[in-house]
Design a protein around this motif. Structure first.
Motif, PDB file in Angstrom:
ATOM      1  N   ASP A  77       5.030   6.417   9.353  1.00 31.63           N
ATOM      2  CA  ASP A  77       4.846   7.831   9.691  1.00 31.63           C
ATOM      3  C   ASP A  77       4.075   8.564   8.606  1.00 31.63           C
ATOM      4  O   ASP A  77       3.639   9.683   8.801  1.00 31.63           O
ATOM      5  CB  ASP A  77       6.199   8.510   9.956  1.00 31.63           C
ATOM      6  CG  ASP A  77       7.078   8.511   8.737  1.00 31.63           C
ATOM      7  OD1 ASP A  77       7.136   7.461   8.060  1.00 31.63           O
ATOM      8  OD2 ASP A  77       7.692   9.541   8.442  1.00 31.63           O
ATOM      9  N   GLU A  78       3.941   7.930   7.427  1.00 35.03           N
ATOM     10  CA  GLU A  78       3.152   8.540   6.359  1.00 35.03           C
ATOM     11  C   GLU A  78       1.694   8.173   6.617  1.00 35.03           C
ATOM     12  O   GLU A  78       1.269   7.044   6.377  1.00 35.03           O
ATOM     13  CB  GLU A  78       3.587   8.000   4.991  1.00 35.03           C
ATOM     14  CG  GLU A  78       4.961   8.434   4.561  1.00 35.03           C
ATOM     15  CD  GLU A  78       4.977   9.835   3.977  1.00 35.03           C
ATOM     16  OE1 GLU A  78       3.870  10.391   3.713  1.00 35.03           O
ATOM     17  OE2 GLU A  78       6.072  10.391   3.793  1.00 35.03           O
ATOM     18  N   GLU A  79       0.947   9.168   7.116  1.00 36.59           N
ATOM     19  CA  GLU A  79      -0.444   8.954   7.510  1.00 36.59           C
ATOM     20  C   GLU A  79      -1.253   8.277   6.388  1.00 36.59           C
ATOM     21  O   GLU A  79      -1.966   7.305   6.619  1.00 36.59           O
ATOM     22  CB  GLU A  79      -1.060  10.309   7.882  1.00 36.59           C
ATOM     23  CG  GLU A  79      -2.480  10.260   8.402  1.00 36.59           C
ATOM     24  CD  GLU A  79      -2.626   9.514   9.734  1.00 36.59           C
ATOM     25  OE1 GLU A  79      -1.614   9.374  10.448  1.00 36.59           O
ATOM     26  OE2 GLU A  79      -3.744   9.055  10.026  1.00 36.59           O
ATOM     27  N   ASP A  80      -1.104   8.771   5.168  1.00 34.41           N
ATOM     28  CA  ASP A  80      -1.916   8.266   4.063  1.00 34.41           C
ATOM     29  C   ASP A  80      -1.612   6.808   3.723  1.00 34.41           C
ATOM     30  O   ASP A  80      -2.525   6.029   3.426  1.00 34.41           O
ATOM     31  CB  ASP A  80      -1.726   9.134   2.805  1.00 34.41           C
ATOM     32  CG  ASP A  80      -2.386  10.499   2.969  1.00 34.41           C
ATOM     33  OD1 ASP A  80      -3.065  10.708   3.993  1.00 34.41           O
ATOM     34  OD2 ASP A  80      -2.209  11.346   2.062  1.00 34.41           O
ATOM     35  N   VAL A  81      -0.333   6.457   3.786  1.00 31.50           N
ATOM     36  CA  VAL A  81       0.041   5.066   3.497  1.00 31.50           C
ATOM     37  C   VAL A  81      -0.583   4.162   4.554  1.00 31.50           C
ATOM     38  O   VAL A  81      -1.176   3.121   4.251  1.00 31.50           O
ATOM     39  CB  VAL A  81       1.572   4.893   3.503  1.00 31.50           C
ATOM     40  CG1 VAL A  81       1.941   3.427   3.270  1.00 31.50           C
ATOM     41  CG2 VAL A  81       2.221   5.776   2.460  1.00 31.50           C
ATOM     42  N   VAL A  93      -3.206   4.733   6.374  1.00 30.00           N
ATOM     43  CA  VAL A  93      -4.670   4.670   6.230  1.00 30.00           C
ATOM     44  C   VAL A  93      -5.067   3.721   5.105  1.00 30.00           C
ATOM     45  O   VAL A  93      -5.957   2.886   5.266  1.00 30.00           O
ATOM     46  CB  VAL A  93      -5.246   6.092   5.970  1.00 30.00           C
ATOM     47  CG1 VAL A  93      -6.689   6.005   5.486  1.00 30.00           C
ATOM     48  CG2 VAL A  93      -5.163   6.929   7.230  1.00 30.00           C
ATOM     49  N   VAL A  94      -4.366   3.840   3.975  1.00 31.24           N
ATOM     50  CA  VAL A  94      -4.794   3.032   2.834  1.00 31.24           C
ATOM     51  C   VAL A  94      -4.532   1.543   3.089  1.00 31.24           C
ATOM     52  O   VAL A  94      -5.353   0.685   2.741  1.00 31.24           O
ATOM     53  CB  VAL A  94      -4.150   3.555   1.517  1.00 31.24           C
ATOM     54  CG1 VAL A  94      -2.756   3.012   1.314  1.00 31.24           C
ATOM     55  CG2 VAL A  94      -5.012   3.252   0.318  1.00 31.24           C
ATOM     56  N   LEU A 124      -7.269   0.472   5.624  1.00 33.93           N
ATOM     57  CA  LEU A 124      -8.592   0.291   5.012  1.00 33.93           C
ATOM     58  C   LEU A 124      -8.641  -1.004   4.209  1.00 33.93           C
ATOM     59  O   LEU A 124      -9.609  -1.765   4.284  1.00 33.93           O
ATOM     60  CB  LEU A 124      -8.926   1.476   4.092  1.00 33.93           C
ATOM     61  CG  LEU A 124      -9.234   2.802   4.790  1.00 33.93           C
ATOM     62  CD1 LEU A 124      -9.424   3.909   3.754  1.00 33.93           C
ATOM     63  CD2 LEU A 124     -10.484   2.684   5.685  1.00 33.93           C
ATOM     64  N   PHE A 125      -7.564  -1.254   3.466  1.00 30.30           N
ATOM     65  CA  PHE A 125      -7.531  -2.447   2.619  1.00 30.30           C
ATOM     66  C   PHE A 125      -7.555  -3.721   3.454  1.00 30.30           C
ATOM     67  O   PHE A 125      -8.351  -4.629   3.208  1.00 30.30           O
ATOM     68  CB  PHE A 125      -6.297  -2.417   1.705  1.00 30.30           C
ATOM     69  CG  PHE A 125      -6.123  -3.656   0.906  1.00 30.30           C
ATOM     70  CD1 PHE A 125      -6.957  -3.918  -0.194  1.00 30.30           C
ATOM     71  CD2 PHE A 125      -5.169  -4.617   1.242  1.00 30.30           C
ATOM     72  CE1 PHE A 125      -6.818  -5.072  -0.926  1.00 30.30           C
ATOM     73  CE2 PHE A 125      -5.031  -5.772   0.512  1.00 30.30           C
ATOM     74  CZ  PHE A 125      -5.850  -6.015  -0.579  1.00 30.30           C
ATOM     75  N   SER A 131     -10.772  -4.377   5.126  1.00 31.10           N
ATOM     76  CA  SER A 131     -11.772  -4.893   4.193  1.00 31.10           C
ATOM     77  C   SER A 131     -11.577  -6.389   3.948  1.00 31.10           C
ATOM     78  O   SER A 131     -12.452  -7.072   3.491  1.00 31.10           O
ATOM     79  CB  SER A 131     -11.739  -4.120   2.877  1.00 31.10           C
ATOM     80  OG  SER A 131     -10.636  -4.544   2.091  1.00 31.10           O
ATOM     81  N   TYR A 159       2.608   5.491  14.830  1.00 28.68           N
ATOM     82  CA  TYR A 159       3.019   6.597  13.974  1.00 28.68           C
ATOM     83  C   TYR A 159       4.530   6.781  13.889  1.00 28.68           C
ATOM     84  O   TYR A 159       5.015   7.602  13.118  1.00 28.68           O
ATOM     85  CB  TYR A 159       2.334   7.900  14.394  1.00 28.68           C
ATOM     86  CG  TYR A 159       2.503   8.243  15.858  1.00 28.68           C
ATOM     87  CD1 TYR A 159       1.487   7.963  16.772  1.00 28.68           C
ATOM     88  CD2 TYR A 159       3.674   8.825  16.323  1.00 28.68           C
ATOM     89  CE1 TYR A 159       1.643   8.248  18.123  1.00 28.68           C
ATOM     90  CE2 TYR A 159       3.839   9.120  17.674  1.00 28.68           C
ATOM     91  CZ  TYR A 159       2.818   8.833  18.567  1.00 28.68           C
ATOM     92  OH  TYR A 159       2.979   9.104  19.893  1.00 28.68           O
ATOM     93  N   PHE A 163       3.298  -0.612  -3.945  1.00 29.90           N
ATOM     94  CA  PHE A 163       3.118  -2.067  -4.000  1.00 29.90           C
ATOM     95  C   PHE A 163       1.673  -2.404  -4.347  1.00 29.90           C
ATOM     96  O   PHE A 163       0.764  -1.591  -4.197  1.00 29.90           O
ATOM     97  CB  PHE A 163       3.493  -2.695  -2.658  1.00 29.90           C
ATOM     98  CG  PHE A 163       2.783  -2.037  -1.502  1.00 29.90           C
ATOM     99  CD1 PHE A 163       3.329  -0.924  -0.887  1.00 29.90           C
ATOM    100  CD2 PHE A 163       1.548  -2.520  -1.059  1.00 29.90           C
ATOM    101  CE1 PHE A 163       2.656  -0.299   0.167  1.00 29.90           C
ATOM    102  CE2 PHE A 163       0.892  -1.897  -0.017  1.00 29.90           C
ATOM    103  CZ  PHE A 163       1.438  -0.786   0.597  1.00 29.90           C
ATOM    104  N   ASP A 164       1.482  -3.613  -4.818  1.00 26.95           N
ATOM    105  CA  ASP A 164       0.144  -4.100  -5.134  1.00 26.95           C
ATOM    106  C   ASP A 164      -0.463  -4.609  -3.823  1.00 26.95           C
ATOM    107  O   ASP A 164       0.053  -5.550  -3.224  1.00 26.95           O
ATOM    108  CB  ASP A 164       0.281  -5.245  -6.159  1.00 26.95           C
ATOM    109  CG  ASP A 164      -1.065  -5.838  -6.524  1.00 26.95           C
ATOM    110  OD1 ASP A 164      -2.069  -5.483  -5.871  1.00 26.95           O
ATOM    111  OD2 ASP A 164      -1.094  -6.659  -7.455  1.00 26.95           O
ATOM    112  N   PRO A 165      -1.559  -3.977  -3.333  1.00 26.72           N
ATOM    113  CA  PRO A 165      -2.124  -4.386  -2.038  1.00 26.72           C
ATOM    114  C   PRO A 165      -2.479  -5.874  -1.996  1.00 26.72           C
ATOM    115  O   PRO A 165      -2.344  -6.511  -0.958  1.00 26.72           O
ATOM    116  CB  PRO A 165      -3.379  -3.519  -1.907  1.00 26.72           C
ATOM    117  CG  PRO A 165      -3.151  -2.362  -2.796  1.00 26.72           C
ATOM    118  CD  PRO A 165      -2.315  -2.864  -3.928  1.00 26.72           C
ATOM    119  N   GLU A 166      -2.921  -6.396  -3.163  1.00 27.50           N
ATOM    120  CA  GLU A 166      -3.275  -7.815  -3.169  1.00 27.50           C
ATOM    121  C   GLU A 166      -2.058  -8.719  -2.961  1.00 27.50           C
ATOM    122  O   GLU A 166      -2.141  -9.787  -2.359  1.00 27.50           O
ATOM    123  CB  GLU A 166      -4.018  -8.180  -4.470  1.00 27.50           C
ATOM    124  CG  GLU A 166      -5.521  -8.025  -4.285  1.00 27.50           C
ATOM    125  CD  GLU A 166      -6.201  -7.246  -5.399  1.00 27.50           C
ATOM    126  OE1 GLU A 166      -5.534  -6.975  -6.412  1.00 27.50           O
ATOM    127  OE2 GLU A 166      -7.378  -6.889  -5.231  1.00 27.50           O
TER     128      GLU A 166
END
Lengths: 121, 547
Positions: free
Chosen positions: A10-14, A16-17, A20-21, A24, A33, A107-110
């Motif tokens: 529900d956290e839009e920014d989380v 999105v990030v 995007l990651f 990629s 949502y 958290f570390d995205p990797e």
């Protein structure tokens, strides 16, 4: 065509990030949502993996995971839980409801990517 | 020898005897009020020896718990040695009277011989009467009269008189024993009263102290001070007097127990005192009108304060460990994205970088907001939050905050219904703080509105107040729960209704800042599916005069 991952947060920014990651890194991403939306999207999209936030409105991540595991058509989709709670009981609960992995924010995205890769291998 | 059964009625009849009876009663009656057995015995022996015209009169009482009879008084023996003289209660003439419970009269040598005794001329004892003394139905002692060889020989009339005297004396002994017991009980009660951990004052109808206990006097700083007889206003510090006076008035008016707490001075020390006033219905003590109890609850208050501080600390810890994680997760998540963008250099990376910038900005501002909320809370808690008050254009503030809130609401497809009266204002306030609380209320509405809902914002004048009304479609809140949303660290903990996190300080700060402006924030009635917040702020003086 990359593997399909459903991200429910529900956290839009989380959302999105992470989207995007993972995009990629070549994954195909669909998002939800809240908990109810996550159930609907899981049925529609039949993803290869689901990333569930724990604290979501309507029904929380634990409940969503439990329902997914009870649904014969969805129970084999692996679930990774994301949570802002580092409590041991919370982690325990995640495993109990059938999540493969419980990751604490931030958290570390990797590392998330590594977890996803090892699950989908 | 004669025994009482043979002589008991012989004292009746003659006028001389009757007169002696009366004189005996007259002389013995005041002794009934004696407060000690020793005083009574001494006075009784002297009265009896004088009125019965006998040479010697003595009185023995049973030793409590012992086998002997102890001399309490004797007219013919020096008082110093009385307590040393003991006789066995089961031997001799006295023993006979003691055990038989009947008077014994000895008039002849033969009578004395029966007890293996010679008439003792050195004591002048040629004739004697021994009479038992009854207390509560049991023989507790004896009284003895004796005359010398050459003196008058006792008759049944003397026995009758001494029996009558012994009944009066027995009454006196009972009274003295009871008096001793009462004194003892009184001392025990006094000691209990003094040992109470609560200070007690008893007052008469003029509010003069009739009793006080040790604890009360020691709370006042001097346990030995004389409080009795003084006016309440002289005994209490003015900081305590007014409240106590009010409690007394209420208590006496309604005949109920009244209680309140006050931070006042007692014994040159500031204390949190719990004052309880009880109307007195004390049996027999008509002079006491009411009782006042003072309990030092400073420690309780301190414990309460520490508990609150502890829960504040817990709240901060929860906040830091939980609410800071989400924005940090976003910022952390953008780092590998930046590396990817830097590695490539094309239009897509450009767009991505813009996106990253906005994510970082947004979440840094969230973190800053949480940190600021913590600082504001600390300042409100310790009263150091300062406002820069001037005429603030509240209409402009509201309009600009709505524009910001609209940006935040886009992701949720919210509709806005805006109805502002631009002619209103200004209010007296700190523009930055007013912007903060207006925005908090608007973003709260955005947070708790479900997707696609409508937020209504309107402003109006209500008497001297500027009123901002914000209604969101997030469902109503039951009236009894409305105040709790303004509690520190309040969060709707049910995850099914938790649309978004937050540090749980926003509404707490909003209400406190509104109050610092002389205004208020409250949840008011609206449609069943909406929550309506109303912010009220007093207009600045100029506007008030115009209005």
């Amino acid at each position: 065509m990359g593997k399909k991952i459903l991200i429910a947060d529900d956290e839009e920014d989380v959302k999105v990030v992470v989207q995007l990651f993972l995009e990629s890194k070549g994954y195909d991403i669909v998002t939800a949502y809240d908990g109810l939306d996550a159930m609907d999207r899981a049925r529609e999209e039949n993803p290869d993996l689901i990333i569930l936030d724990v604290m979501m409105p309507i029904i929380d991540g634990f409940e969503v995971c439990k329902k997914l595991k009870e649904d014969p058509g969805l129970k084999d989709i692996p679930v990774v839980m994301l949570s802002a709670s580092s409590h041991a009981e919370s982690k325990q609960r995640g495993i109990e409801v059938g999540a493969v992995e419980y990751i604490v924010k931030p958290f570390d995205p990797e590392k998330l990517q590594a977890v996803i890769e090892s699950i989908l291998k | 020898m004669s025994e009482s059964n043979g002589i008991s009625s012989s004292a009746e009849g003659s006028g001389v005897d009757q007169e002696r009876y009366l004189r005996l009663f007259e002389a013995l009656s005041p002794l009934v009020a004696a407060q000690s057995v020793d005083d009574l015995a001494k006075a009784a022996c002297s009265v009896v020896s004088e009125l019965l015209e006998v040479q010697a009169c003595s009185m023995f009482l049973a030793e409590p718990g012992g086998d002997d009879l102890v001399l309490k008084a004797a007219t013919h023996i020096e008082p110093d040695s009385w307590s040393e003289i003991r006789i066995s209660r089961d031997k001799g003439i006295c023993g006979k009277a003691f055990f038989s419970g009947k008077p014994v009269l000895l008039t002849s040598e033969a009578d004395f011989a029966e007890f293996d005794m010679e008439p003792r001329s050195e004591l002048g004892q040629a004739s004697c009467v021994v009479c038992p003394l009854f207390v509560r139905g049991e023989v507790r002692g004896i009284i003895n009269i004796a005359n010398p060889l050459n003196g008058r020989v006792f008759t049944a009339r003397d026995v009758g008189l001494i029996e009558a005297a012994s009944r009066v004396i027995s009454g006196g002994i009972l009274n003295a024993v009871q008096f001793g017991e009462t004194v003892q009980i009184h001392a025990q009660l006094e000691s209990l009263f003094d040992n109470l951990h609560i200070g007690v004052l008893a007052l008469d109808r003029d509010l003069r102290v009739t009793h006080s206990n040790w604890r009360l006097r020691s709370l006042r700083g001097d346990p030995d001070s004389l409080v009795k007889g003084r006016l309440l206003s002289e005994v209490l510090d003015p900081s305590l007097y007014c409240l106590t006076r009010r409690l007394i008035r209420d208590s006496l008016k309604s005949r109920t127990v009244e209680q309140d707490r006050i931070d006042g001075r007692m014994g040159d020390k500031s204390r949190m005192l719990e004052i309880t006033v009880s109307p007195a219905g004390l049996g027999g003590d008509a002079s006491t009108e009411c009782l006042i109890m003072f309990e030092d609850v400073s420690l309780d208050e301190e414990v309460k304060r520490l508990r609150e501080a502890d829960s504040l600390k817990d709240g901060f810890l929860r906040l830091i460990s939980h609410e800071l994680r989400t924005p940090l997760a976003v910022i952390r998540g953008t780092l590998p994205l930046m590396q990817t963008c830097c590695a490539k250099d094309n239009e897509k990376s450009e767009q991505m970088l813009n996106k990253i910038e906005s994510l970082v900005k947004n979440n840094v501002s969230k973190l800053t907001g949480i940190v600021n909320s913590i600082i504001d809370t600390v300042e409100i808690e310790n009263g150091s939050l300062k406002l820069l008050i001037k005429d603030a254009d509240i209409s402009e503030i509201v309009r600009s905050r709505i524009e910001f809130a609209k940006l935040d609401s886009e992701a949720k497809d919210l509709a806005w219904e805006i109805n502002l009266d631009d002619s209103l204002g200004p209010v007296a306030g700190d523009e930055t703080r007013l912007s903060q609380i207006v925005f908090e209320l608007l973003s709260n509405a955005v947070k708790f509105s479900p997707r696609g809902a409508t937020i209504s914002v309107s402003t109006r004048r209500d008497c001297c107040d500027y009123v901002l009304r914000i209604a969101n479609g997030g469902g109503g809140i039951a009236p009894e729960r409305r105040d709790t949303v303004f509690d520190k660290f309040f969060q709707i903990d049910n995850s099914s209704t938790r649309a978004e996190g937050g540090c749980g300080l926003g509404l707490y700060l909003t209400q406190n800042i509104a109050r610092l402006h002389g205004g208020s924030v409250a949840i008011v009635d609206g449609n069943s599916d909406e929550t309506v917040f109303e912010l009220r702020l007093p207009f600045a003086m100029a506007e008030e005069a115009l209005g």
